[in-house]
Design a protein around this motif. Structure first.
Motif, PDB file in Angstrom:
ATOM      1  N   ALA A 226      59.871  56.622  50.943  1.00 20.02           N
ATOM      2  CA  ALA A 226      59.569  55.409  49.710  1.00 20.02           C
ATOM      3  C   ALA A 226      61.111  54.689  49.232  1.00 20.02           C
ATOM      4  O   ALA A 226      60.524  55.007  47.998  1.00 20.02           O
ATOM      5  N   GLY A 227      61.731  54.697  49.767  1.00 23.37           N
ATOM      6  CA  GLY A 227      62.669  54.676  48.844  1.00 23.37           C
ATOM      7  C   GLY A 227      63.518  55.811  47.710  1.00 23.37           C
ATOM      8  O   GLY A 227      64.790  55.057  46.979  1.00 23.37           O
ATOM      9  N   HIS A 228      63.260  57.476  47.948  1.00 21.51           N
ATOM     10  CA  HIS A 228      63.331  57.965  47.421  1.00 21.51           C
ATOM     11  C   HIS A 228      64.640  59.034  48.481  1.00 21.51           C
ATOM     12  O   HIS A 228      63.559  59.225  49.986  1.00 21.51           O
ATOM     13  N   PRO A 272      51.593  55.366  55.334  1.00 18.37           N
ATOM     14  CA  PRO A 272      52.506  55.182  54.399  1.00 18.37           C
ATOM     15  C   PRO A 272      52.024  55.341  53.297  1.00 18.37           C
ATOM     16  O   PRO A 272      51.372  54.415  52.389  1.00 18.37           O
ATOM     17  N   VAL A 273      52.959  55.034  52.114  1.00 22.76           N
ATOM     18  CA  VAL A 273      52.607  54.824  50.759  1.00 22.76           C
ATOM     19  C   VAL A 273      52.466  53.738  50.066  1.00 22.76           C
ATOM     20  O   VAL A 273      53.284  52.645  50.730  1.00 22.76           O
ATOM     21  N   ALA A 280      52.198  58.881  40.869  1.00 26.43           N
ATOM     22  CA  ALA A 280      53.092  59.579  39.836  1.00 26.43           C
ATOM     23  C   ALA A 280      53.922  60.310  39.847  1.00 26.43           C
ATOM     24  O   ALA A 280      55.178  60.190  39.917  1.00 26.43           O
ATOM     25  N   GLY A 281      53.083  61.078  41.733  1.00 29.64           N
ATOM     26  CA  GLY A 281      54.371  62.225  42.060  1.00 29.64           C
ATOM     27  C   GLY A 281      55.478  62.092  43.638  1.00 29.64           C
ATOM     28  O   GLY A 281      55.950  61.005  43.144  1.00 29.64           O
ATOM     29  N   CYS A 282      55.351  63.021  43.911  1.00 28.55           N
ATOM     30  CA  CYS A 282      56.023  63.047  45.240  1.00 28.55           C
ATOM     31  C   CYS A 282      55.111  61.990  46.217  1.00 28.55           C
ATOM     32  O   CYS A 282      54.630  62.231  46.424  1.00 28.55           O
ATOM     33  N   PRO A 283      56.418  61.086  46.758  1.00 27.53           N
ATOM     34  CA  PRO A 283      55.444  59.659  47.272  1.00 27.53           C
ATOM     35  C   PRO A 283      55.204  60.445  48.846  1.00 27.53           C
ATOM     36  O   PRO A 283      54.526  60.314  49.241  1.00 27.53           O
TER      37      PRO A 283
END
Length: 327
Positions: A226-228, A272-273, A280-283
């Motif tokens: 998710a981009g992280h 998927p998210v 707000a937390g871990c995706p």
């Protein structure tokens, strides 16, 4: 469509963060070497000095405020454009019709673009397009081979897209000043990037979902979700000692050819998210089987596992705390 665009933006943001970390580690003490000779054409004008017939209509359309035709930028060029540092002064090698440079200027990502193209007709078309889209005053055009016309003092980013690995290696090898760490090189070879690694000793960032290719070609891996960036380490550390639950899920979903018995693949459950409304937390928390309450409410800090291996996971933070380590 909006979700795909948001995912692409997050992935590019994560890649820029990784590039920035790598850039900070580079030694910028080497002086710039003398550049190759150059032969430039007049700025924003065709080689024969005539104004192309197609420019008049394009110019009137822009002057009247009519929305111009959308730039036909391919996904390959969009990927390259997304890696160009903000405010760059870029050299577009093998500019073809100039769409990459025009896109960088229209988006505000680049302040200046030097488009170099050996073929006369594509170079002429690039000039026409630059005038049509109103960015010719911020572009320079050269009919030259590779970097022969590029002044190292006028650019800080070099983009080579859509060429063979051997050709890119030859272009960069002729002008050694590109190896100065002050320059950002964005290379998108059509053939294997190993040509560049062997001949120039360069590092390559490969973006792929194919873990088989990653295991074969990469020395270090950044796992993104998710981009992280959720985990980073050497190839052995990622494949033989994964620490993030998403990394473990990816590896468990790969079929094993050397298995003695048939094994059922273990998919990553859940959806998927939603990138339009990220948690707000871990995706990865909504899909994680080991999810804790804190995972849903707060992003995990970085946990150092070794000098080359780290992850962003509350489970690893918990283990470090229980061991009495620094959490």
């Amino acid at each position: 469509m909006g979700m795909r665009s948001t995912l692409a933006c997050r992935i590019l943001h994560g890649l820029r963060q990784l590039l920035e970390q790598l850039r900070l580690r580079r030694d910028a003490r080497h002086p710039v070497q003398r550049h190759c000779g150059r032969e430039s054409l007049p700025r924003a004008a065709p080689p024969d000095g005539r104004r192309p017939r197609s420019l008049a209509a394009g110019g009137r359309a822009l002057a009247r405020g009519v929305r111009p035709v959308r730039l036909p930028v391919s996904a390959r060029l969009e990927c390259c454009a997304g890696l160009v540092p903000q405010g760059a002064r870029a050299a577009d090698i093998g500019a073809d019709h100039g769409y990459l440079g025009i896109s960088l200027l229209l988006s505000g990502r680049a302040e200046f673009v030097h488009a170099s193209e050996l073929r006369e007709q594509p170079l002429r078309r690039a000039m026409e397009n630059a005038l049509r889209f109103g960015v010719a005053d911020r572009m320079r055009f050269s009919r030259a081979d590779g970097l022969d016309a590029i002044d190292p003092n006028e650019v800080d980013t070099i983009v080579c897209a859509g060429m063979g690995g051997d050709l890119i290696a030859q272009i960069l090898d002729r002008c050694r000043w590109v190896r100065d760490p002050r320059y950002t090189l964005i290379l998108q070879p059509q053939s294997s990037g190993n040509d560049l690694r062997r001949k120039l000793g360069m590092s390559i960032i490969m973006i792929t979902h194919d873990l088989g290719v990653v295991a074969q070609m990469c020395e270090k891996i950044a796992v993104m979700y998710a981009g992280h960036i959720v985990e980073y380490g050497t190839t052995d550390e990622i494949f033989y000692n994964p620490q993030h639950e998403y990394t473990k899920g990816l590896i468990n979903s790969i079929p094993k050819l050397n298995a003695e018995e048939k094994e059922r693949l273990v998919p990553i459950e859940g959806q998927p998210v939603d990138l339009l409304n990220p948690p707000a937390g871990c995706p990865f928390a909504p899909r994680c089987k080991s999810c804790m309450k804190v995972c849903l409410n707060k992003m995990p800090p970085r946990t150092e596992l070794s000098d080359t291996h780290y992850t962003y996971c509350w489970l690893r933070q918990k283990e470090e705390f229980e061991k009495g380590g620094k959490a």
